[in-house]
Scaffold this motif. Sequence first.
Motif, PDB file in Angstrom:
ATOM      1  N   ASP A 124       3.455  -3.008   2.781  1.00 55.20           N
ATOM      2  CA  ASP A 124       2.668  -2.975   3.882  1.00 55.20           C
ATOM      3  C   ASP A 124       2.193  -4.703   4.220  1.00 55.20           C
ATOM      4  O   ASP A 124       2.006  -4.535   5.572  1.00 55.20           O
ATOM      5  CB  ASP A 124       1.582  -1.882   3.733  1.00 55.20           C
ATOM      6  CG  ASP A 124       1.024  -1.786   5.125  1.00 55.20           C
ATOM      7  OD1 ASP A 124       1.570  -1.512   6.077  1.00 55.20           O
ATOM      8  OD2 ASP A 124      -0.320  -1.784   5.201  1.00 55.20           O
ATOM      9  N   GLN A 125       1.894  -5.150   3.412  1.00 57.71           N
ATOM     10  CA  GLN A 125       0.836  -6.467   4.067  1.00 57.71           C
ATOM     11  C   GLN A 125       1.921  -7.700   3.448  1.00 57.71           C
ATOM     12  O   GLN A 125       1.819  -8.491   4.285  1.00 57.71           O
ATOM     13  CB  GLN A 125      -0.479  -6.376   2.796  1.00 57.71           C
ATOM     14  CG  GLN A 125      -1.293  -5.439   3.225  1.00 57.71           C
ATOM     15  CD  GLN A 125      -1.697  -5.369   4.735  1.00 57.71           C
ATOM     16  OE1 GLN A 125      -2.095  -6.172   5.528  1.00 57.71           O
ATOM     17  NE2 GLN A 125      -1.739  -4.261   5.662  1.00 57.71           N
ATOM     18  N   SER A 264       3.208  -4.447   9.897  1.00 63.37           N
ATOM     19  CA  SER A 264       2.478  -3.507   9.179  1.00 63.37           C
ATOM     20  C   SER A 264       2.478  -2.219   9.505  1.00 63.37           C
ATOM     21  O   SER A 264       2.913  -1.641  10.559  1.00 63.37           O
ATOM     22  CB  SER A 264       1.182  -3.866   8.746  1.00 63.37           C
ATOM     23  OG  SER A 264       0.404  -4.163   9.781  1.00 63.37           O
ATOM     24  N   THR A 328     -10.904  -6.312   6.479  1.00 64.75           N
ATOM     25  CA  THR A 328     -10.384  -7.620   6.882  1.00 64.75           C
ATOM     26  C   THR A 328     -11.488  -8.362   7.544  1.00 64.75           C
ATOM     27  O   THR A 328     -11.586  -9.529   7.223  1.00 64.75           O
ATOM     28  CB  THR A 328      -9.074  -7.508   7.613  1.00 64.75           C
ATOM     29  OG1 THR A 328      -8.290  -6.615   7.059  1.00 64.75           O
ATOM     30  CG2 THR A 328      -8.582  -8.717   8.083  1.00 64.75           C
TER      31      THR A 328
END
Length: 500
Positions: A124-125, A264, A328
Motif C-alpha cells: 500500500d505504501q 495507495s 502522516t
Amino acid sequence: MPPPIVRTISRYLLRQHVAPLGFALAALTSLMLIQQVAKQLSSLLGKGLPTGVIIEVFVLSLPFIIAVTLPMAVLVAVLHVFTRLAGDNEITALQAGGVSVTRLITPVLGGAAGVALLSFFWNDQVLPRTNHQLRTLQVDIQRKKPSLALKEQVINEVVPGQFFLRAARIDGNTNKLKDVTLYDLGNAERRRIIVADSGRMAYAAGGRDLYLTLQDGDIEEVDRADPAQFNRTFFRTNRMRVAGVGNTFVQTEKDAYKSDREMSTCEMRLAARGARQDALRATRDARVVIENDLRRLTGLAPVAPEAVPYRPDTAPPGLYCRVLRRVTAWLLPPEAEAQTPRATTVPSPPPGQAPPVFVTPGAGLGEEQRLRSAHSRVATYEVEIQKKYAIAAACLIFALVGAPVALRFQRGGVGLVIGMSVAVFTVYYVGLIAGEELGDRLIISPFFAMWTPNLIFAVVGLIGLWRVRRPGSSPHGGDWSDVREGLVRPLRRLAALGAQ
C-alpha cells in the motif's frame, strides 16, 4: 497468560521459521530478478543508457517482485519447517508432552498474520511509489532514441524525415565510408543530394550530432520555388554537421499522473469516489437530455440543466485512511495546501429570455458512454484495492494450507516442499490474474474477483487442519504414495458415480 512452557514452544517454532523465510524470500526474489534482467538488459544496453540508470530500473523492480514472492516464501518456510520437525520426531515428542496440533500451528498462524500486515503496508505504501518512479523512468528511457547504427547498401534514416544516408561500404572500426550518397530534405524549399567517393564520420560528445568529412564529390541542389534552376557544386573536401541524430537521456523530475497501480488504497478510494460522482452526474444528465428531447418533440420548451455546485471532496474515506492521514501529519512537516475552488453553478438565462433549445440527436448516447466509463473506472480501482488486501492475506492463507500438508506428508521431503509450492503458486496466481480480468470487465464483483483463490485455499487449509487434529489420525505418517492416493480417490468415486 499462557504458561512458560507454552511461550517457550511458541518462540521456538517462530525462530525455526525465520531463517527459511529469509532464505526462501531471497532465493525466489533473486530468481525473478534474474528473469527480469535477462528479459530487459539487452534492450536497455542498446539505448546507450548510463549504468546508474540501468541499475535503477532493476532496483525499482524489486518492490513488485517482493510483493509477489513474500506469500510464496511463507508457504515454503512453513512446509520446510513442519516437514523437518515431523521428520525429526519433534512433533511426536511435543504431542507426547500434551501439546496439541492446534497449539503447534497457532503461533505460526500468528506470525503469518504479522507478515500479512507487513505485506499490506509494503503493497500500500512502498509499492505504489516505486511503481510510479519505475513507470516514469521507463517513459524517459523510451523517449531516448538508440545510438545511430548504419547499414551498408541501405538508405538509412539518420534524422527522421529530413536526412538519409547510403554507403556501399562502412568500416565500423575506422568509421570510414565508401561510395556515399546523402539526401538532405530538411529545407522544405530546397532539396539536396550529396554524392562522394569516400568519407569519414564521427560523433560529438553525447552522440547527439554526427560530423561527416566527405572526399571528392558533388552537391546537386534544386530550388522547389524555381524548378528550372539547378545547381551543381563539386568539392574535394566537404565537412558537414548533422544535428539531432541521437537524444541524451533526460530524467523527469516530477510526474503528476498516476495509474491505479501507482496509487495507495486511500488515493484509489478517493478516485473511486470521484468516479461514482461522475456516474451520478452522467445519469442525471442523461435524464435531462432525454426529457428535453421528448419536450422538443411535443413542442414544449426544454428545461435547463439543474445547477449543481461543485465541491471537491478530499476527506479521507474510511477509518484506515483517516488514521493514516493523522499519523502522516504528525510525523511529516505540514505541506502547503492548494486553495479549494469555490462552488460553481451553471448560470441561468436572464429574465424574459427564452432558454436555449437543445438539439439532441441520439439522445443520451454520450451520457450512457460516460456512465459505462465511470463504472469501469470504479471497478478498476476497487479491484486493485481488493488485490492489495488479498495478496497480503495470502501470507496467512498459505501458512494455513502448508502446515497440515507438511504434518500429514512429512516423508515427502524437499520434493514435497517444491512440488506443493509450485502447485499452490500456479493455481493461486492464475486465479488472481483471471479474477482481475473478470473484475475489470464488470463480470463479477471486485471482492470475489480477488478473494476467490484465498477463500478456496482457506477451505482446503481448514479441512486439512481438521483431518490432522481429529482423534485417531496420524498427523505425520504419509509420503508421496498417500498424496497420489489422495488425488486418485476422488476421481475413482466420480467414475463409480458415473457408472451407476
